[in-house]
Design an enzyme around this catalytic site. Structure first.
Site, PDB file in Angstrom:
ATOM      1  N   TRP A 177       0.857  -1.195   0.000  1.00 46.03           N
ATOM      2  CA  TRP A 177       0.000   0.000   0.000  1.00 46.03           C
ATOM      3  C   TRP A 177       0.897   1.250   0.000  1.00 46.03           C
ATOM      4  O   TRP A 177       1.863   1.312   0.751  1.00 46.03           O
ATOM      5  CB  TRP A 177      -0.899  -0.036   1.252  1.00 46.03           C
ATOM      6  N   ASP A 206      -1.135  -5.743   9.096  1.00 41.51           N
ATOM      7  CA  ASP A 206      -2.068  -4.676   8.724  1.00 41.51           C
ATOM      8  C   ASP A 206      -3.348  -5.361   8.240  1.00 41.51           C
ATOM      9  O   ASP A 206      -3.353  -6.013   7.192  1.00 41.51           O
ATOM     10  CB  ASP A 206      -1.447  -3.817   7.621  1.00 41.51           C
ATOM     11  N   LYS A 240     -13.462   0.032   5.623  1.00 45.49           N
ATOM     12  CA  LYS A 240     -14.094  -0.737   4.540  1.00 45.49           C
ATOM     13  C   LYS A 240     -15.167  -1.668   5.073  1.00 45.49           C
ATOM     14  O   LYS A 240     -16.272  -1.698   4.546  1.00 45.49           O
ATOM     15  CB  LYS A 240     -13.061  -1.579   3.788  1.00 45.49           C
TER      16      LYS A 240
END
Ligand code: PLP
Length: 335
Positions: free
Chosen positions: A111, A192, A228
């Site tokens: 990311w 993560d 999300k």
């Protein structure tokens, strides 16, 4: 925004959209908001570590409610400013206390925000092989080769599920090989987890790697985001967990996290944490949330299948299986 084409699509932003291309607010979120509004709660500051009911439920969601780590009290979870805030608190914590190594190994690619988060906190960025452009899949051999060469006690970042940006995840047996080697190399694992439930539609399946590593004796750091999976993007709801060797150490880590957080943002915002906490701690809302998160994940999976079948219908003879093998919101198409 300047493009007036009615068929335009934004493929760059990491946010779920409905069939009209509009942001999607979950029913369970609307209901939780109504319950909270009806209570006419005050706006006092939260503690430095955030809303306790939220943090407890957040850790249970990731680790599973019966996890030995939670029962023995050998972990600490603090509410953070979504996943980014969690990673940054973690990075600052490492910069202050992980004096044995400055090196943080990220998957290639990772990311985009991982690099500046760790760099700005004073850590040194390194990378390990992850993605194989030839197979458009996971390069297990490359990853193991690189990990076997990392200096002991370095930090390694692992995406728990739905790897961003490739959509490529290791399979359980591949995770097992990674966990064993990482243990052998004595690396510190920072998971993560920004997409729990959002990848497969099943919160337990998506947390499998995190739980497996803990079972294997890794005292991990963990970042969680509710952007999300609850669609709480702008509410900024997340958690940062440190698994410690015992409850005593967890107390000391909590105290140091408070000292670290206080001069950065003093204490986290309450609204989103109240929403997430209400959903996680109210059985009917929790059940509805599990269905809604499964609905979003299933729709993404269906879209991958539709993309492949339409490519074939249009005459493509290429093997597009990687599109359906990949998981989550992101896709390396191989185009
Ligand atoms: N980590 C990964 C891998 C992500 O993809 C994201 C969001 O796109 C985040 C963390 C953090 O996002 P947020 O700060 O919105 O929770």
């Amino acid at each position: 925004k300047r493009d007036t084409n009615p068929k335009k699509m934004n493929l760059g932003v990491g946010a779920y959209r409905d069939d009209q291309g509009k942001p999607f607010v979950l029913n369970c979120v609307r209901k939780a908001e109504a319950q909270i509004a009806a209570k006419k709660l005050d706006k006092e500051y939260l503690p430095i570590v955030g809303l306790a009911d939220f943090s407890k439920a957040c850790a249970q969601l990731a680790l599973g409610p019966d996890n030995e780590v939670l029962k023995s009290g050998r972990s600490i979870t603090v509410q953070t400013i979504s996943g980014t805030g969690s990673l940054r608190v973690g990075a600052n914590f490492l910069a202050r206390f992980h004096n044995v190594s400055r090196d943080v190994y990220l998957p290639k690619p990772s990311w985009g925000n991982h690099t500046p988060i760790f760099r700005d906190a004073g850590m040194q960025l390194k990378a390990y092989t992850y993605y194989d452009p030839k197979t458009i899949g996971f390069d297990l051999k490359g990853a193991l080769d690189d990990i076997s060469k990392t200096p002991e006690k370095s930090v390694i970042v692992l995406h728990a599920c739905a790897h961003n940006p490739t959509g490529v995840d290791p399979r359980p047996e591949q995770w097992k090989e990674m966990a064993a080697l990482i243990k052998k190399r004595n690396l510190l694992v920072f998971f993560d987890m920004a997409y729990q439930g959002f990848a497969s539609g099943d919160i337990d399946r998506d947390a499998w790697a995190v739980r497996y590593f803990i079972e294997q004796g890794h005292n991990i750091l963990l970042s969680q985001s509710f952007a999300k999976n609850m669609g709480l993007y702008g509410e900024r709801v997340g958690g940062f967990t440190v698994v410690c060797k015992d409850a005593e150490e967890a107390k000391r880590v909590e105290s140091q996290l408070k000292i670290l957080i206080r001069p950065i943002y003093s204490n986290p915002p309450m609204n989103g944490a109240r929403i997430a906490s209400t959903i996680l701690n109210t059985p009917e809302l929790y059940k509805e949330w599990l269905e809604e998160v499964k609905g979003m994940a299933t729709r993404i999976i269906r879209m991958r299948e539709m993309l492949v079948s339409n490519l074939k219908k249009e005459g493509s003879t290429q093997d597009w299986q990687h599109v359906t093998d990949q998981i989550g919101m992101f896709c390396f198409t191989g185009l």
